[in-house]
Write an enzyme that holds these catalytic residues in place. Structure first.
Site, PDB file in Angstrom:
ATOM      1  N   GLY A  58      19.204  18.718 -20.763  1.00  0.00           N
ATOM      2  CA  GLY A  58      18.765  18.170 -22.045  1.00  0.00           C
ATOM      3  C   GLY A  58      17.497  18.884 -22.491  1.00  0.00           C
ATOM      4  O   GLY A  58      17.216  20.000 -22.061  1.00  0.00           O
ATOM      5  N   ALA A  60      14.408  18.344 -21.782  1.00  0.00           N
ATOM      6  CA  ALA A  60      13.480  18.625 -20.685  1.00  0.00           C
ATOM      7  C   ALA A  60      14.069  19.674 -19.738  1.00  0.00           C
ATOM      8  O   ALA A  60      13.429  20.680 -19.437  1.00  0.00           O
ATOM      9  CB  ALA A  60      13.165  17.336 -19.936  1.00  0.00           C
ATOM     10  N   GLY A  61      15.291  19.444 -19.281  1.00  0.00           N
ATOM     11  CA  GLY A  61      15.895  20.361 -18.315  1.00  0.00           C
ATOM     12  C   GLY A  61      16.190  21.720 -18.908  1.00  0.00           C
ATOM     13  O   GLY A  61      15.945  22.756 -18.280  1.00  0.00           O
ATOM     14  N   HIS A 282      16.595  -0.813 -29.576  1.00  0.00           N
ATOM     15  CA  HIS A 282      16.427  -0.259 -30.915  1.00  0.00           C
ATOM     16  C   HIS A 282      16.979  -1.233 -31.948  1.00  0.00           C
ATOM     17  O   HIS A 282      18.106  -1.698 -31.820  1.00  0.00           O
ATOM     18  CB  HIS A 282      17.160   1.078 -31.015  1.00  0.00           C
ATOM     19  CG  HIS A 282      16.697   1.918 -32.149  1.00  0.00           C
ATOM     20  ND1 HIS A 282      16.962   1.590 -33.454  1.00  0.00           N
ATOM     21  CD2 HIS A 282      15.967   3.058 -32.181  1.00  0.00           C
ATOM     22  CE1 HIS A 282      16.417   2.512 -34.236  1.00  0.00           C
ATOM     23  NE2 HIS A 282      15.814   3.413 -33.494  1.00  0.00           N
ATOM     24  N   ARG A 346       9.643  -0.888 -33.115  1.00  0.00           N
ATOM     25  CA  ARG A 346      10.992  -1.228 -32.688  1.00  0.00           C
ATOM     26  C   ARG A 346      11.078  -2.538 -31.918  1.00  0.00           C
ATOM     27  O   ARG A 346      11.961  -3.356 -32.165  1.00  0.00           O
ATOM     28  CB  ARG A 346      11.525  -0.095 -31.805  1.00  0.00           C
ATOM     29  CG  ARG A 346      11.730   1.170 -32.583  1.00  0.00           C
ATOM     30  CD  ARG A 346      12.110   2.319 -31.686  1.00  0.00           C
ATOM     31  NE  ARG A 346      12.382   3.493 -32.519  1.00  0.00           N
ATOM     32  CZ  ARG A 346      12.717   4.683 -32.035  1.00  0.00           C
ATOM     33  NH1 ARG A 346      12.840   4.868 -30.738  1.00  0.00           N
ATOM     34  NH2 ARG A 346      12.958   5.682 -32.850  1.00  0.00           N
ATOM     35  N   HIS A 417      18.430   1.455 -26.122  1.00  0.00           N
ATOM     36  CA  HIS A 417      18.351   2.790 -26.668  1.00  0.00           C
ATOM     37  C   HIS A 417      17.651   3.772 -25.738  1.00  0.00           C
ATOM     38  O   HIS A 417      18.019   4.930 -25.638  1.00  0.00           O
ATOM     39  CB  HIS A 417      17.591   2.709 -27.997  1.00  0.00           C
ATOM     40  CG  HIS A 417      17.398   4.018 -28.664  1.00  0.00           C
ATOM     41  ND1 HIS A 417      18.458   4.842 -28.966  1.00  0.00           N
ATOM     42  CD2 HIS A 417      16.278   4.665 -29.089  1.00  0.00           C
ATOM     43  CE1 HIS A 417      17.986   5.936 -29.559  1.00  0.00           C
ATOM     44  NE2 HIS A 417      16.681   5.857 -29.624  1.00  0.00           N
ATOM     45  N   ARG A 451       8.130   3.037 -26.399  1.00  0.00           N
ATOM     46  CA  ARG A 451       8.031   4.396 -26.907  1.00  0.00           C
ATOM     47  C   ARG A 451       8.033   4.388 -28.434  1.00  0.00           C
ATOM     48  O   ARG A 451       8.809   3.660 -29.046  1.00  0.00           O
ATOM     49  CB  ARG A 451       9.202   5.249 -26.405  1.00  0.00           C
ATOM     50  CG  ARG A 451       9.150   6.687 -26.904  1.00  0.00           C
ATOM     51  CD  ARG A 451      10.268   7.511 -26.329  1.00  0.00           C
ATOM     52  NE  ARG A 451      11.587   7.054 -26.743  1.00  0.00           N
ATOM     53  CZ  ARG A 451      12.116   7.254 -27.954  1.00  0.00           C
ATOM     54  NH1 ARG A 451      11.437   7.877 -28.880  1.00  0.00           N
ATOM     55  NH2 ARG A 451      13.331   6.813 -28.239  1.00  0.00           N
TER      56      ARG A 451
END
Lengths: 650, 246, 229
Positions: A58, A60-61, A282, A346, A417, A451
C-alpha cells in the site's frame, strides 16, 4: 469517575514501556533532524548485501519498498493481491494533508502538528506527530515529481481544500481518487525498482509467520496463494506495512482481503499491540441493505460540506423524506454543534447518528440511517454546481442503492473505516521485536485515539518515503548479519504447514464467513460506537465461545495445494477471533472515553465524551502471553507543546 | 430473485475447464453481483463443494481486482461500472447468466474465474513511471502545469488496471491500458524526459507478452469501467511513431 | 513527426498498423483517380478510350510509354501486399492472443464496420483479382480487346451478365464499409485524431465512403441498365 473495576481476570499489568529513540531533550521541531544525524549509516557498497523484507504494497509498503530499493538495499516484497497496485490505500477518496500553506491562510507545520495531536484526542506521541507534520510538505513535492495528477487551478498551481473540519485549506486532492493516484505513484516507483533488479516482488503471497533468530526478526514464512506452496524468506530486517484490522467487524469499508494476520502473528512473537480498541467509525457510509451484504461503501466526507444531516423529529415517522415538512425535521448536528454544524469530526458525527437512531428516529430499512440532504445546496448553488462537485459520488450512490440523490436525500450510516491501533512502535517505527519495523495503518503511532481526515495517506507515505529509509539503515548498521540456522527456518515453515493442515482437517459444518459474520456482529454490538463494561465482558465471553467452536466446527473446502480462497479467509478469521478479544479487553480497561473509543460510563451531562487524562494519558501496549491473559505495558504520553484540553465543537 | 448461472469452472491452469450450471434463488435485488456469488459460494461450502474462485477486493470499483465476463461483456451490462458495483436489479428474475474469466493468452487462468494479470505489471515495469527517486523533488510549485493538461492526465490516470479492455478486445490487445499510462505521464512536464523511451519500451514489452495489436475497433473503451477514451491510443501511436524515428 | 525506422515499424503492432494506415491512404488516393477516370465513360467512347490511351503516355517524354503505368502498378502492388500481409499478421496475432474463445459470444459494442474489416478485406482482395482479369488483362472479359476499354466495360457489364454486376456491387459496398472504418482508423493509427473533431471526421469518412461507393457503382449499373452502351 467510578471506582476502577477489578479486571484481573482479563489482563495483568507489566512494566512500563517508553520510546528510547527520539531525542526528547531537544525541542520537538529539532528532534527529527537530530535523529537523522544520529543514525548510523550503511556503507553504500554494503547496501547490496543487506536484505530487507517488506510485507504489503500500500502507500506505506509501496513507498518503503521503492525508496529502500533506490538506496540500494536488496528488497524482497510481498502482497496478497494479484498486483501491488491493488492495495487498499487505493480506495482512499478525500485527500492528503500537508503543511504547505500555499493558501496563506495561517497554516504551518506547527499548526498541522497541533491539529493532529488535538484531533487524536491527546493520545498520540508528540515527537512522532511533529515529524509527520514536518515531512508532509516533502510528500507533496515527491508525489508531484512522480506525476501524481493533483487537482490544479487555472494558473497551473495546485489546488487545496479544507477537509474534515480543518480550519485551513491544506488538503491536496485528485478528485475523489486521491488514494488511487498516490498509490499508483508509489506503485510505479516500486515497479521501477523491480525493473532495476533492486526489488524482488511476490504478488499473491500471504505472510503467515515471522521467522525469529536470537530474539530478532529475521524473515517471514509465506504461502504462495496460487499453488499453496509454503516458503521461507530470510533477511536482515522485516518491515510490515500490512494495513488495519477493521475487518474484525466483518462489515467495514476495508477491502475484502484486508486482515490482521501478518501483524497478529508478529504480535505472537513479541511485538506489542497498542491501543487495539481505537477504531474510527466513519459517519458517511451507505447503510446496510440486507444479510447478503459483504462490505460497506464510504461516501466521501466532502459531502458534508454541502449536505445537511437530518432525521424526523418524531420517532417512528415512516413518511417519505419529501413528505416531512421542514419544521418536523431535526437537523441535529446543526442544532447540537452550532459552531461546526455538519462538519464536526468523524467520531462526533458518528455517535450523534447512532444516538438519533437509538431514539427510534433513524430512516430507511431497520431504522439504521440518517438523511444527508442536498436540496438546499442545489437551491443555493444550482444543480450544475452540485453536479460538478459530487456527480461521481451521486452516481456511485445510485448504482448501489437504486435511489437518485438529486431527487431524494441520501441515506447514510456510520461504518468502521480505520483502526488507529496497531503494533506498538518507537520513534524509529521499530516494534518491540528488534528488526521488525511497522508502517502505516499497521502501527499505532500518529493518530492517537482518532484520525483526522486526509491524514492516513500522509502517514503512510511519510513512514514509507521518509522515515523508514533512515531508521532501517540505522538498525542494519548496528546489527551485523548472522546466518539463520536451517532448523529455525524449518520449524517456522512446519508451524505454518501445521496450521494450514489443521484448518483443512476440521471438516465441520459451518463456513468461515458465518463465523466472521457472527464475530462482526459481536464486535459491532459491544465494541462499536459505544462500549460499556457489561457489554464488553459479555462480548469477551461470546468471542471465546465462538473461537472454541470455530476450531471444532469450521469447514474449509478444497485443498491446500492450489488457490483456495476459503483457506485464506479461514486463517484470517482465526486471527480476528483472537484480536477481537484483545480489542474488547483494551476497551474494557480504558474506562475513559476518548476519540474513537466511547465508554457509556464516561460522558458528561450532554452525552459528550469525557476523557480522563489523570488515569489514561498513556498508550496501552499489549503483550501476548500464549493463551494466558495479555500483559499491559503503559507508555506514558507527555504533552509539552499541545496542552490537553477538552475538544469542543459546539 | 431466482437465477440460473452458467459459470466457468477450471481447476487450475492445466485443466481444460467447462461451464457448470448452478441455480440460486432468494437473491435480493439490492445485492451486488459479487454478493450474489458469495451466496452461491456459502451454499457450495456447506455442501462440501469447492466454492467458485473469483478475484475481488475493495468492492468499491477502484482496486481493479474484480473481473468476470458476464453474458459476453466484461464487467457486465452496465456502462462505466465494475463487476463489484454491478447490482442484481440490473438483471431479470429467472434470467440465465453466463460468467466467464477474462480470456487472453497474456492472462492465463489460475483457477475458475481468476486470471493472472501479471503482464500488466510487466508493462508498467518497462517504463510506466517517472524516475524521481525519493528526496530529489523540487518544490511542488516549481513547475506549474496547465489545468487542461493536468485534467486530461487525470482522466488517463483513472485507469484501474482491471484488464477489461483486453478481455473485450477482439484482438486481445492491451493498447488502451498501455496508452492510458503513457498519456498520463506524457501529458505532464515531469514525464517529458522519459517520454520517448517510455512509449517504445512499453509497446515492445506489450508485444512480447503476446497481447494482440490494436485495430481500432473501439470495444475496449465501451467495456472500460472508467470510460478511458480511445484518444489516448491515438496519442500513444503518435508518440511511438515520433519516438521510433529519433 | 519523424519517420519511424522500417525494422521497428515492422516489428511492432503499432508500426504494423501504421504501415496499414499509410498503404491504405495511398490506395485511397489511387482510388479517387480511378473513379474520376471511370466516370469519363459517360462522355462517350472516344473520350474514355482516349483517356485510357493517355494514361499510357503519362510522364512522357521523360518516361517511355507505359513506364509510368508500370511504376504505379508496382507501387500499388507493394501497397496491397504490405496492407494485406500486415493485416494477416495482426489477425494471426489476434488469434494467438486469445487461444480459448468465449462461450458466450460478445455482442458487438464498437462499430460493425470495424468488426467486418477482415472479411471485407478478403472479399475486396478476391474482387481485385477478378477485376484485373476482367478489365486489365481481359482474360475473363467477353470482349477483352486491349486498347478498347469502353467496349470491354460495356461487354463486361452487359444486361445478360447482371450477376457480374451484382458481384461488383457487393464488392464495392464492402469497399465502402472498409473505407468508412479504414479512414477513421488510419487517422487514429497515425495519431492525427483530435477528439474534438470526432464528429466531423465521422461525417467526412461516411460521406467519402458513400461517394466512392456510388462513384464506382454508377458505371456498371448504368451499363447493365442500358444507359451506357
Amino acid at each position: 469517575m467510578t471506582e476502577t473495576p477489578d479486571l484481573s481476570e482479563f489482563y495483568r499489568s507489566g512494566a512500563p514501556i517508553a520510546d528510547a529513540k527520539a531525542p526528547n531533550d531537544l525541542p520537538v521541531e529539532r528532534r527529527w533532524t537530530q535523529r537523522k544525524f544520529d543514525v548510523k549509516l550503511v556503507n553504500p557498497a554494503n547496501k547490496r548485501k543487506k536484505t530487507v523484507i517488506v510485507v504489503g504494497t500500500g502507500l506505506a509498503g509501496g513507498s518503503a519498498g521503492a525508496t529502500l530499493g533506490e538506496l540500494g538495499y536488496k528488497v524482497i516484497q510481498f502482497c496478497f493481491q494479484d498486483s501491488p497496485r491493488r492495495a487498499h490505500s487505493i480506495a482512499a477518496q478525500g485527500g492528503i494533508n500537508a503543511a504547505k500553506n500555499y493558501r496563506n491562510d495561517g497554516d504551518s507545520v506547527h499548526r498541522l502538528f497541533y491539529d493532529t495531536v488535538k484531533g487524536g484526542d491527546f493520545r498520540a506521541r508528540e515527537s512522532n506527530v511533529h515529524r509527520l507534520a514536518e515531512v508532509s510538505t516533502q510528500i507533496i513535492d515527491q508525489c508531484v515529481a512522480q506525476g501524481v495528477p493533483f487537482a490544479r487551478e487555472y494558473g497551473g498551481l495546485l489546488d487545496n481544500r479544507s477537509f474534515g473540519g480543518a480550519q485551513v485549506s491544506r488538503t491536496f486532492y485528485a478528485r475523489g481518487q486521491t488514494g488511487q493516484q498516490l498509490l499508483l505513484g508509489a506503485y510505479q516507483a516500486l515497479m521501477r525498482q523491480v525493473d532495476a533488479g533492486n526489488v524482488e516482488l511476490h504478488p499473491r503471497h500471504e505472510m503467515l509467520d515471522l521467522i525469529m533468530h536470537e530474539g530478532k526478526a529475521r524473515g517471514v514464512v509465506v504461502r504462495n496463494l496460487v499453488n499453496g506452496e509454503i516458503k521461507s524468506y530470510t533477511a536482515d530486517v522485516v518491515v510490515l506495512a500490512t494495513g488495519g484490522y477493521g475487518n474484525v467487524y466483518f462489515l467495514s469499508t476495508n477491502a475484502m482481503g484486508s486482515n490482521v494476520t501478518a501483524a497478529w502473528r508478529a504480535h505472537k512473537h513479541g511485538a506489542y499491540f497498542a491501543n487495539p480498541c481505537y477504531t474510527q467509525i466513519h459517519p458517511t457510509c451507505i447503510p446496510v441493505s440486507g444479510d447478503h451484504q459483504s462490505k460497506l461503501t464510504l461516501m466521501s466526507e466532502s459531502l458534508r460540506n454541502d449536505g445537511r444531516v437530518w432525521v424526523p423529529k418524531q420517532a417512528g415517522d415512516a413518511r417519505k423524506a419529501a413528505d416531512i415538512p421542514e419544521d418536523e425535521r431535526d437537523y441535529y448536528l446543526e442544532r447540537i454543534y452550532p459552531a461546526f454544524g455538519n462538519l464536526v469530526p468523524r467520531d462526533i458525527a458518528s455517535r450523534a447518528a447512532k444516538n438519533v437512531c437509538d431514539e427510534g428516529r433513524g430512516v430507511g430499512p431497520g431504522g439504521l440511517g440518517v438523511y444527508l440532504d442536498f436540496s438546499d445546496a442545489i437551491e443555493r448553488l444550482g444543480l450544475k454546481a452540485v453536479e460538478a462537485k459530487y456527480d461521481n459520488l451521486f452516481q456511485m450512490y445510485e448504482r448501489i442503492t437504486g435511489e437518485n440523490p438529486y431527487e431524494q436525500p441520501m441515506r447514510i450510516y456510520p461504518a468502521v473505516h480505520y483502526t488507529m491501533g496497531g503494533l506498538w512502535v518507537d520513534y524509529d517505527l521499530e516494534s518491540t521485536v528488534p528488526g521488525l519495523f511497522v508502517l502505516g495503518e499497521a502501527n499505532f503511532s500518529d493518530h492517537g485515539a482518532n484520525r483526522l481526515g486526509a491524514s492516513a495517506l500522509m502517514q503512510g507515505l511519510a513512514d514509507g518515503y521518509f522515515v523508514i529509509p533512515q531508521t532501517v539503515g540505522d538498525y542494519l548498521a548496528r546489527n551485523p548479519a548472522t546466518s539463520v540456522p536451517d532448523e529455525t527456518v524449518q520449524a517456522a515453515v512446519d508451524g505454518v504447514q501445521a496450521q494450514v493442515d489443521k484448518l483443512l482437517s476440521i471438516k465441520g459444518s459451518r463456513t468461515v464467513d458465518s463465523y466472521h459474520r457472527e464475530l462482526g456482529h459481536i464486535m459491532w454490538e459491544y465494541c462499536g460506537m459505544e462500549r460499556t463494561d457489561e457489554g464488553l465482558r459479555k462480548a469477551i465471553g461470546l468471542i471465546r465461545e465462538l473461537r472454541a467452536d470455530f476450531w471444532k466446527n469450521v469447514t474449509v473446502p478444497g485443498s491446500g495445494d492450489d488457490l483456495n480462497q476459503s483457506l485464506e479467509k479461514a486463517g484470517r478469521v482465526a486471527d480476528f477471533l483472537e484480536l477481537g478479544e484483545l480489542m474488547c479487553v483494551d476497551a474494557l480497561h480504558r474506562t475513559e472515553s476518548c476519540g474513537g473509543h466511547f465508554r457509556a460510563e464516561s460522558q458528561d451531562e450532554d452525552g459528550e465524551a469525557k476523557r480522563d487524562d489523570e488515569n489514561f494519558s498513556y498508550a496501552a501496549a499489549w503483550e501476548w502471553t500464549g493463551g494466558d491473559v495479555p500483559v499491559l505495558h503503559k507508555e506514558d504520553l507527555v504533552f509539552e507543546y499541545v496542552k490537553p484540553s477538552t475538544r469542543s465543537y459546539k | 430473485m431466482k437465477l440460473k448461472l452458467r459459470i466457468w469452472r477450471q481447476k487450475n491452469a492445466a485443466d481444460k475447464g467447462r461451464m457448470v450450471t448452478y441455480e440460486v434463488d432468494d437473491i435480493s435485488e439490492d445485492a451486488s453481483f459479487l454478493e450474489m456469488l458469495d451466496v452461491l459460494n456459502e451454499r457450495l461450502a456447506v455442501e462440501g463443494e469447492e466454492p467458485v474462485a473469483f478475484d475481488h477486493d475493495c468492492r468499491e470499483g477502484i482496486c481493479g481486482m474484480c473481473s468476470l465476463v458476464i453474458n459476453g461483456q466484461p464487467h457486465g451490462p452496465e456502462r462505466n461500472t465494475t463487476t463489484c458495483q454491478l447490482h442484481m436489479r440490473k438483471f431479470k428474475d429467472g434470467e440465465t447468466i453466463d460468467i466467464e474469466p477474462w480470456r487472453a493468452k497474456a492472462f492465463p487462468v489460475v483457477k475458475d474465474l481468476v486470471v493472472d494479470r501479471g503482464a500488466f505489471d510487466k508493462i508498467i515495469e518497462a517504463g510506466g513511471y517517472i524516475s524521481a527517486s525519493t528526496g530529489t523533488a523540487p518544490d511542488a510549485h516549481a513547475t506549474p502545469v496547465p489545468k487542461a493538461d493536468a485534467d486530461k492526465a487525470f482522466v488517463a490516470a483513472e485507469c484501474i488496471g482491471c484488464g477489461a479492455c483486453v478481455a473485450a478486445c477482439p484482438n486481445g490487445s492491451a493498447a488502451l491500458f498501455m496508452s492510458a499510462k503513457i498519456s498520463h505521464l506524457g501529458l505532464l512536464p515531469q514525464g517529458q524526459p522519459e517520454r520517448d523511451d517510455r512509449v517504445v519500451n512499453m509497446v515492445r514489452t506489450h508485444d512480447d507478452l503476446d497481447f494482440g495489436g490494436c485495430t481500432n475497433t473501439g470495444e475496449c473503451t465501451v467495456a472500460c469501467p472508467k470510460g478511458i477514451p480511445l484518444e489516448f491510443i491515438g496519442r500513444m501511436n503518435k508518440d511511438w511513431l515520433s519516438a521510433s524515428g529519433k | 513527426m519523424a519517420i519511424a525506422s522500417i525494422p521497428s515499424l515492422y516489428r511492432s503492432t503499432v508500426g504494423k498498423k501504421a504501415i496499414m494506415a499509410v498503404t491504405g491512404v495511398l490506395m485511397v488516393l489511387w482510388l479517387i483517380g480511378h473513379m474520376v477516370g471511370n466516370l469519363k465513360i459517360f462522355f462517350g467512347l472516344e473520350e474514355f478510350n482516349g483517356y485510357a490511351a493517355w494514361l499510357r503516355t503519362l510522364g512522357a517524354p521523360a518516361l517511355h510509354e507505359g513506364w509510368f503505368l508500370w511504376v504505379m502498378r508496382f507501387g500499388l502492388l507493394a501497397a496491397v501486399v504490405l496492407h494485406f500481409s500486415t493485416a494477416a499478421e495482426l489477425t494471426v496475432r489476434a488469434k494467438r492472443a486469445r487461444p480459448v474463445k468465449y462461450q458466450h459470444r460478445a455482442k458487438v459494442n464498437g462499430s460493425y464496420a470495424a468488426r467486418t474489416m477482415r472479411w471485407g478485406g478478403v472479399i475486396i482482395l478476391l474482387f481485385i483479382v477478378w477485376h484485373i482479369l476482367d478489365l486489365t488483362v481481359g482474360t475473363v472479359n467477353p470482349h477483352g480487346v486491349h486498347g478498347e476499354a469502353y467496349q470491354n466495360v460495356v461487354a463486361g457489364f452487359a444486361p445478360d451478365r447482371w450477376y457480374i454486376t451484382l458481384f461488383y456491387v457487393l464488392a464495392v459496398v464492402s469497399l465502402g464499409f472498409h473505407l468508412r472504418h479504414g479512414l477513421v482508423s488510419a487517422v487514429q493509427t497515425l495519431g492525427l485524431k483530435n477528439p474534438r473533431q470526432d464528429k466531423a471526421l465521422n461525417v467526412i469518412a461516411t460521406g467519402f465512403a458513400a461517394l466512392i461507393t456510388v462513384g464506382f457503382l454508377i458505371v456498371p449499373i448504368s451499363v447493365t441498365l442500358g444507359v451506357v452502351d
